[in-house]
Design a protein around this motif. Structure first.
Motif, PDB file in Angstrom:
ATOM      1  N   PHE A 272      -3.411  18.837  -6.710  1.00 44.28           N
ATOM      2  CA  PHE A 272      -3.164  18.850  -5.270  1.00 44.28           C
ATOM      3  C   PHE A 272      -4.147  17.967  -4.507  1.00 44.28           C
ATOM      4  CE2 PHE A 272      -4.484  20.939  -1.310  1.00 44.28           C
ATOM      5  CZ  PHE A 272      -3.329  20.808  -0.593  1.00 44.28           C
ATOM      6  N   TYR A 273      -5.448  18.098  -4.803  1.00 45.72           N
ATOM      7  CA  TYR A 273      -6.461  17.416  -3.994  1.00 45.72           C
ATOM      8  C   TYR A 273      -6.381  15.907  -4.148  1.00 45.72           C
ATOM      9  CZ  TYR A 273      -8.235  22.091  -3.546  1.00 45.72           C
ATOM     10  OH  TYR A 273      -8.329  23.418  -3.277  1.00 45.72           O
ATOM     11  N   THR A 274      -6.232  15.439  -5.393  1.00 44.32           N
ATOM     12  CA  THR A 274      -6.160  13.987  -5.590  1.00 44.32           C
ATOM     13  C   THR A 274      -4.877  13.423  -4.990  1.00 44.32           C
ATOM     14  OG1 THR A 274      -5.372  14.544  -7.765  1.00 44.32           O
ATOM     15  CG2 THR A 274      -7.617  13.790  -7.601  1.00 44.32           C
ATOM     16  N   ARG A 275      -3.811  14.184  -5.058  1.00 46.39           N
ATOM     17  CA  ARG A 275      -2.555  13.723  -4.448  1.00 46.39           C
ATOM     18  C   ARG A 275      -2.701  13.582  -2.942  1.00 46.39           C
ATOM     19  NH1 ARG A 275       2.221  16.984  -7.568  1.00 46.39           N
ATOM     20  NH2 ARG A 275       1.879  15.979  -9.552  1.00 46.39           N
ATOM     21  N   MET A 276      -3.334  14.594  -2.326  1.00 44.89           N
ATOM     22  CA  MET A 276      -3.511  14.523  -0.874  1.00 44.89           C
ATOM     23  C   MET A 276      -4.424  13.366  -0.499  1.00 44.89           C
ATOM     24  SD  MET A 276      -1.581  16.370   0.600  1.00 44.89           S
ATOM     25  CE  MET A 276      -2.177  15.925   2.209  1.00 44.89           C
ATOM     26  N   HIS A 277      -5.411  13.089  -1.361  1.00 42.98           N
ATOM     27  CA  HIS A 277      -6.307  11.952  -1.143  1.00 42.98           C
ATOM     28  C   HIS A 277      -5.496  10.653  -1.102  1.00 42.98           C
ATOM     29  CE1 HIS A 277      -9.712   9.282  -1.864  1.00 42.98           C
ATOM     30  NE2 HIS A 277      -8.998   8.734  -2.821  1.00 42.98           N
ATOM     31  N   ALA A 278      -4.629  10.476  -2.100  1.00 44.62           N
ATOM     32  CA  ALA A 278      -3.799   9.267  -2.142  1.00 44.62           C
ATOM     33  C   ALA A 278      -2.905   9.194  -0.923  1.00 44.62           C
ATOM     34  CB  ALA A 278      -2.964   9.256  -3.412  1.00 44.62           C
ATOM     35  N   ALA A 279      -2.253  10.315  -0.589  1.00 48.23           N
ATOM     36  CA  ALA A 279      -1.300  10.321   0.523  1.00 48.23           C
ATOM     37  C   ALA A 279      -2.008  10.021   1.836  1.00 48.23           C
ATOM     38  CB  ALA A 279      -0.598  11.665   0.588  1.00 48.23           C
ATOM     39  N   GLY A 280      -3.145  10.671   2.075  1.00 50.39           N
ATOM     40  CA  GLY A 280      -3.826  10.506   3.354  1.00 50.39           C
ATOM     41  C   GLY A 280      -4.338   9.091   3.557  1.00 50.39           C
ATOM     42  N   LYS A 281      -5.060   8.566   2.559  1.00 54.31           N
ATOM     43  CA  LYS A 281      -5.660   7.239   2.722  1.00 54.31           C
ATOM     44  C   LYS A 281      -4.593   6.157   2.815  1.00 54.31           C
ATOM     45  CE  LYS A 281     -10.222   7.846   2.207  1.00 54.31           C
ATOM     46  NZ  LYS A 281     -10.849   8.395   1.015  1.00 54.31           N
ATOM     47  N   GLY A 282      -3.713   6.115   1.807  1.00 55.29           N
ATOM     48  CA  GLY A 282      -2.737   5.018   1.746  1.00 55.29           C
ATOM     49  C   GLY A 282      -1.769   5.045   2.900  1.00 55.29           C
TER      50      GLY A 282
ATOM     51  N   PHE B  88       0.824  -1.208   0.000  1.00 58.94           N
ATOM     52  CA  PHE B  88       0.000   0.000   0.000  1.00 58.94           C
ATOM     53  C   PHE B  88       0.860   1.261   0.000  1.00 58.94           C
ATOM     54  CE2 PHE B  88      -3.553  -2.680   1.518  1.00 58.94           C
ATOM     55  CZ  PHE B  88      -4.440  -2.322   0.534  1.00 58.94           C
ATOM     56  N   PHE B  89       2.036   1.177   0.654  1.00 56.37           N
ATOM     57  CA  PHE B  89       2.946   2.337   0.621  1.00 56.37           C
ATOM     58  C   PHE B  89       3.416   2.607  -0.801  1.00 56.37           C
ATOM     59  CE2 PHE B  89       4.338   3.031   5.136  1.00 56.37           C
ATOM     60  CZ  PHE B  89       4.132   4.375   5.075  1.00 56.37           C
ATOM     61  N   LEU B  90       3.693   1.500  -1.546  1.00 59.42           N
ATOM     62  CA  LEU B  90       4.110   1.660  -2.944  1.00 59.42           C
ATOM     63  C   LEU B  90       3.006   2.354  -3.733  1.00 59.42           C
ATOM     64  CD1 LEU B  90       6.401   0.812  -4.910  1.00 59.42           C
ATOM     65  CD2 LEU B  90       4.976  -1.122  -5.515  1.00 59.42           C
ATOM     66  N   GLY B  91       1.743   1.884  -3.511  1.00 59.85           N
ATOM     67  CA  GLY B  91       0.627   2.502  -4.200  1.00 59.85           C
ATOM     68  C   GLY B  91       0.498   3.968  -3.857  1.00 59.85           C
ATOM     69  N   THR B  92       0.713   4.300  -2.555  1.00 62.47           N
ATOM     70  CA  THR B  92       0.635   5.694  -2.126  1.00 62.47           C
ATOM     71  C   THR B  92       1.647   6.550  -2.851  1.00 62.47           C
ATOM     72  OG1 THR B  92       0.024   4.905   0.040  1.00 62.47           O
ATOM     73  CG2 THR B  92       0.713   7.168  -0.117  1.00 62.47           C
ATOM     74  N   SER B  93       2.889   6.042  -2.918  1.00 60.67           N
ATOM     75  CA  SER B  93       3.918   6.897  -3.528  1.00 60.67           C
ATOM     76  C   SER B  93       3.682   7.042  -5.019  1.00 60.67           C
ATOM     77  CB  SER B  93       5.309   6.366  -3.222  1.00 60.67           C
ATOM     78  OG  SER B  93       5.332   4.975  -3.279  1.00 60.67           O
ATOM     79  N   ILE B  94       3.206   5.963  -5.676  1.00 58.46           N
ATOM     80  CA  ILE B  94       2.891   6.090  -7.107  1.00 58.46           C
ATOM     81  C   ILE B  94       1.758   7.104  -7.290  1.00 58.46           C
ATOM     82  CG2 ILE B  94       1.900   4.873  -9.075  1.00 58.46           C
ATOM     83  CD1 ILE B  94       3.399   2.421  -8.195  1.00 58.46           C
TER      84      ILE B  94
END
Lengths: 139, 341, 121
Positions: free
Chosen positions: A55-65, A41-47
């Motif tokens: 900005f918003y979609t990136r923060m979404h990925a970072a926060g959830k993953g 999941f960390f790999l998915g987050t960083s990808i």
């Protein structure tokens, strides 16, 4: 919050009442599986942080993953600690400390993501739309 | 020490430092610098310096990033470019390359990395490791050296924190700010200017008591685990900083007056120096805690050293907590003490 | 050559960090960047001390009966406490530096060195 404490108590009880090597291998395998899942999941987050367009979609990925994978990895580590050596009160104490870290990440990390998102919304960071520049460049 | 892991981390550290100097946006540079501090914290854990890593995680990555952000918030965020100033760049590059060259030449004379028999590890450090447990009954050697063997050093470094926060507080305070401060900080406020999100406030309200409890645990349990006065004090200060970021500076001032903060800043140093003075009065050397056993005959000299260390740590924690909070309030409100970040 | 690189890598990183910090302090015109350079220089020195005190095959300096009492099994505590206090003092002095930056901005309206010198004349 209560769920993970109950589960750790459950595993402690299993270790306490049975001394067969099967339980040892089972718990080790479970902790390895959890840590590997967390790393995935960390790999998915960083990808996601690199590939998402704004900005918003990136923060979404970072926060959830980030939250999910840290919780999985820490839970795996808690099981691993429980499984090292003979069961004693000290090991259970270390486990409970790791569980407390999990709880604080569970509260803190989404709140921090929300705060950053809120700040971004307040300073009017632009949304991504279909005809933004990112799409145009790809075409 | 695992050298493969350390080499990877050290390379990442150099890359992070370079990026934070190279990046054009100041806010981005500060955030990258926070990442640099976290990597440094990992490096120190790898080298077995857990106390230093703890301090770096609390101070370097947490509090100093907030100080930088407060300064960037109150000054300008972008870098203004002027005409290509070749002479300064050329001159400074020559100086840096010369310095680097001479230091690189000198590297060969140093003991190898991780050599347990080098002179650094063998004279007084070996004495501390072998005799600390017998003389003080404290398993964490870092705490016993910090608060007992080298307490003189630590006392003056606590004094530096005291003086630095007083300097920041007094120099940043404006002349008209002093009257406003009398209104806002030194008296209880009745209204709160709360405009932040409800989620942040509730989550911070949930976290802050546990943070303070953890900080007290770190201070008290420093004899047996990594931690101690500096780390616990910084975490206590960070909990107050979190509260004042989630609500308002006035909300925290309503609980802790600025007057109280400055008093506890001084009281911390006073506890440290006072214990030293009591030792002097009882006939020992300055900060020689074994003399305290004359005051409390039930404790032996070992037990009195053990207990005096705890009080010294409490003093350090008080000073560092209020010092960090005073520096944060001064920097984030630009000396006006009205609203923070 | 490879052996030399491994046994002296920490000192090389120290030299790089110090060069970077010194260059930023002299050549950068922005005062906040100068402060970042100052802290990078400081971390270089702290890294020098800590890596001098690291030992191969050793553990953290908390005496544990499991590892015995020989000093060779524990990392060096002395360099660690010197640097622990240096970090806290470093952040206090960094606060003084940033306070001066804010004061200068309030007085001259800029944190660029050349701009300040122009206004100063």
């Amino acid at each position: 919050m209560i769920l993970n404490i109950i589960s750790i108590l459950f595993f402690t009880a299993i270790l306490y009442f049975s001394s067969s090597p099967l339980v040892f291998y089972l718990l080790n395998g479970l902790s390895i599986c959890l840590i590997l899942l967390g790393l995935f999941f960390f790999l998915g987050t960083s990808i996601g942080v690199i590939r998402f367009p704004d900005f918003y979609t990136r923060m979404h990925a970072a926060g959830k993953g980030d939250t999910l994978s840290s919780i999985l990895i820490l839970f795996g580590i808690a099981l691993f600690v429980l499984n090292t050596g003979t069961l004693s009160i000290g090991l259970v104490l270390v486990c409970i400390k790791i569980l407390l870290i999990i709880n604080f990440i569970f509260i803190g990390s989404p709140t921090a993501t929300h705060a950053i998102m809120d700040a971004g919304y307040g300073t009017e960071v632009k949304h991504w739309t279909n005809d933004s520049e990112g799409i145009k460049k790809k075409k | 020490m695992i050298w493969q892991f350390d080499i990877l981390l050290l390379t990442l550290v150099v890359v992070c430092g370079f990026v934070s100097l190279w990046i054009k946006d100041l806010m981005g540079a500060v955030i990258v610098f926070g990442a640099y501090s976290f990597l440094m914290c990992l490096v120190w854990t790898g080298m077995g310096a857990v106390d230093v890593a703890f301090t770096e995680a609390a101070v370097g990555a947490g509090v100093s990033t907030i100080f930088f952000i407060a300064t960037v918030f109150h000054t300008s965020r972008t870098i203004r470019y002027n005409k290509w100033d070749l002479s300064t760049k050329f001159f400074s590059s020559i100086i840096c390359i010369l310095m680097g060259f001479f230091l690189m030449v000198a590297i060969g004379d140093f003991p190898a990395w991780g050599d347990a028999l080098s002179p650094v590890n063998n004279n007084v450090a070996k004495y501390y490791l072998e005799n600390s447990m017998e003389e003080t009954k404290v398993p964490n050697v870092v705490t016993s050296v910090l608060a007992d063997y080298r307490a003189f050093d630590t006392m003056f470094e606590t004094g530096v924190v005291f003086v630095a926060s007083l300097v920041i507080f007094t120099l940043l305070l404006q002349s008209d700010g002093r009257k406003k401060l009398m209104k806002s900080a030194f008296q209880k406020v009745s209204f709160l200017n709360v405009s932040e999100s409800l989620i942040i406030r509730k989550a911070c309200g949930l976290m802050v008591p546990f943070m303070q409890l953890f900080a007290l645990y770190v201070v008290v349990h420093g004899h047996y685990s990594p931690g101690g006065g500096f780390q616990g004090g910084v975490i206590l200060g960070a909990s107050l900083i979190l509260l004042s970021m989630a609500y308002d500076i006035k909300k925290v001032f309503a609980r802790f007056h600025m007057k109280f903060m400055i008093k506890s800043l001084a009281v911390g140093v006073l506890i440290f120096a006072g214990i030293g003075l009591i030792c002097l009065i009882l006939g020992g050397n300055f900060l020689d805690y074994s003399a305290l056993s004359k005051l409390f005959p039930s404790m032996g000299s070992i037990k009195s050293r053990y207990n005096a260390m705890l009080w010294v740590e409490v003093g350090v924690a008080l000073t560092v907590m209020s010092g960090m909070f005073a520096i944060y309030t001064s920097l984030s409100s630009n000396g006006k003490f009205e609203e923070g970040l | 050559m490879f052996e030399y690189l491994i046994t002296n890598y920490n000192y090389m990183v120290v030299v790089f960090l110090m060069m970077m910090g010194l260059w930023a302090m002299i050549a950068k015109k922005n005062l906040v960047k100068k402060c970042i350079g100052l802290v990078i220089f400081q971390t270089g020195i702290i890294l020098f001390y800590i890596s001098m005190g690291a030992k191969n095959n050793s553990t953290i300096p908390i005496i544990d009966p499991k590892y015995g009492e020989a000093a060779i099994n524990y990392a060096n505590p002395l360099t660690q406490i010197l640097m622990l206090t240096a970090i806290v003092v470093g952040v206090a002095t960094l606060g003084v530096g940033l306070m001066l930056v804010q004061r200068i901005y309030k007085e001259y309206g800029s944190i660029n060195e050349d701009r300040i010198l122009e206004k100063f004349k």
